[in-house]
Design an enzyme around this catalytic site. Structure first.
Site, mmCIF file in Angstrom:
data_model
loop_
_atom_site.group_PDB
_atom_site.id
_atom_site.type_symbol
_atom_site.label_atom_id
_atom_site.label_comp_id
_atom_site.label_asym_id
_atom_site.label_seq_id
_atom_site.Cartn_x
_atom_site.Cartn_y
_atom_site.Cartn_z
ATOM 1 N N SER A 233 0.801 -1.216 0.000
ATOM 2 C CA SER A 233 0.000 0.000 0.000
ATOM 3 C C SER A 233 0.837 1.271 0.000
ATOM 4 O O SER A 233 0.387 2.315 -0.484
ATOM 5 C CB SER A 233 -0.930 0.005 1.220
ATOM 6 O OG SER A 233 -0.197 -0.172 2.424
ATOM 7 N N HIS B 68 -1.108 5.780 6.775
ATOM 8 C CA HIS B 68 -0.497 5.811 5.448
ATOM 9 C C HIS B 68 -0.212 7.267 5.081
ATOM 10 O O HIS B 68 -0.862 8.177 5.598
ATOM 11 C CB HIS B 68 -1.415 5.191 4.394
ATOM 12 C CG HIS B 68 -1.500 3.703 4.460
ATOM 13 N ND1 HIS B 68 -2.311 3.050 5.352
ATOM 14 C CD2 HIS B 68 -0.861 2.733 3.742
ATOM 15 C CE1 HIS B 68 -2.176 1.741 5.186
ATOM 16 N NE2 HIS B 68 -1.297 1.526 4.223
#
Length: 266
Positions: free
Chosen positions: A44, A247
């Site tokens: 990711s 993230h």
């Protein structure tokens, strides 16, 4: 006309020097102009989770991730982007290597964080007690130092086999947190410090195995410094991002990851 022979000799010498310098410069010029065939592998942190918007696949690929940004800025001859949110090393081996071949000249990858279970570690630390967090972090660190190296070795070797002419660049993960005061509902400074220390362990292991594979390691910790969760200008999403939690945001990919990649590609 006593000077004409000397003048002719000097002219010939200058012409020879120009030709020689030109001949020496041609290989470098040709190398600089060589087409780049770029493949971005990984999890990711390569697919761009946190940056959005995403493609229609289940991999949550974003054009705001560092990989498509680098490809666009460098006018590459081809760009393939099989990186996928949630990937572990086995997913790279089973599902992503098909994008590589002998014409590939550059490969980037982030991988290993999901193998070490850092998503579960983050959940344990965000919602659990300090002791729960400590246990989860210690288990992840033990995995990173004990089991992960062989998985990384196998992954890098497989990339080398499929793309023997490519430069392999391994990008690390950033420290996710600043450790100053962050409000009453935030994780404690102690938990955030432990998680940053775990990120350091993962970076050390990844850098070591990348070096053993002859790859270039791009450390993202310096470029993200001061921009973690609880920073004045965070480039990492907090838990409120749900699937995007912990993230990078769009700035994190552009100024954190892309800057780290540019630092090693020139």
């Amino acid at each position: 006309m006593p000077h004409r022979p000397l003048a002719r000799a000097l002219t010939a010498l200058v012409a020879l020097l120009v030709a020689t310098v030109g001949a020496l410069a041609v290989p470098g010029a040709a190398q600089a102009a060589a087409p780049v065939h770029y493949v971005a592998l990984g999890d990711s942190y390569s697919s761009g989770v946190g940056a959005g918007p995403y493609d229609l696949s289940t991999c949550l690929r974003s054009q705001k991730s560092y990989a498509p940004l680098w490809a666009a800025a460098n006018n590459v001859a081809s760009f393939r982007f099989p990186a996928c949110g949630g990937a572990v090393t086995a997913d790279v081996l089973d599902n992503q290597l098909g994008s590589l071949n002998a014409t590939t000249t550059m490969v980037t990858i982030t991988i290993g964080g999901n193998d070490a279970g850092f998503a579960d570690v983050m959940t344990s630390c965000r919602f659990g007690s300090t002791s729960t967090c400590t246990n989860a972090v210690n288990q992840a660190k033990a995995f990173a130092t004990g089991t992960l190296p062989a998985r990384l070795d196998r992954t890098y070797a497989a990339i080398r086999e499929r793309a023997p002419n490519a430069r392999l660049i391994v990008l690390g993960y950033p420290r996710l947190f600043e450790t100053g005061y962050c409000g009453l509902l935030a994780m404690s400074s102690h938990k955030r410090t432990m998680l940053n220390e775990a990120a350091d362990v993962l970076a050390t292991v990844t850098a070591d195995r990348a070096a053993a594979a002859g790859a270039t390691f791009a450390d993202t910790r310096p470029t993200f410094a001061g921009h973690g969760v609880c920073g004045a200008e965070p480039w990492i999403r907090d838990v409120t991002g749900v699937i995007e939690a912990y993230h990078p945001n769009a700035n994190g990919y552009r100024y954190g990851y892309l800057s780290a990649l540019n630092a090693v590609t020139g």
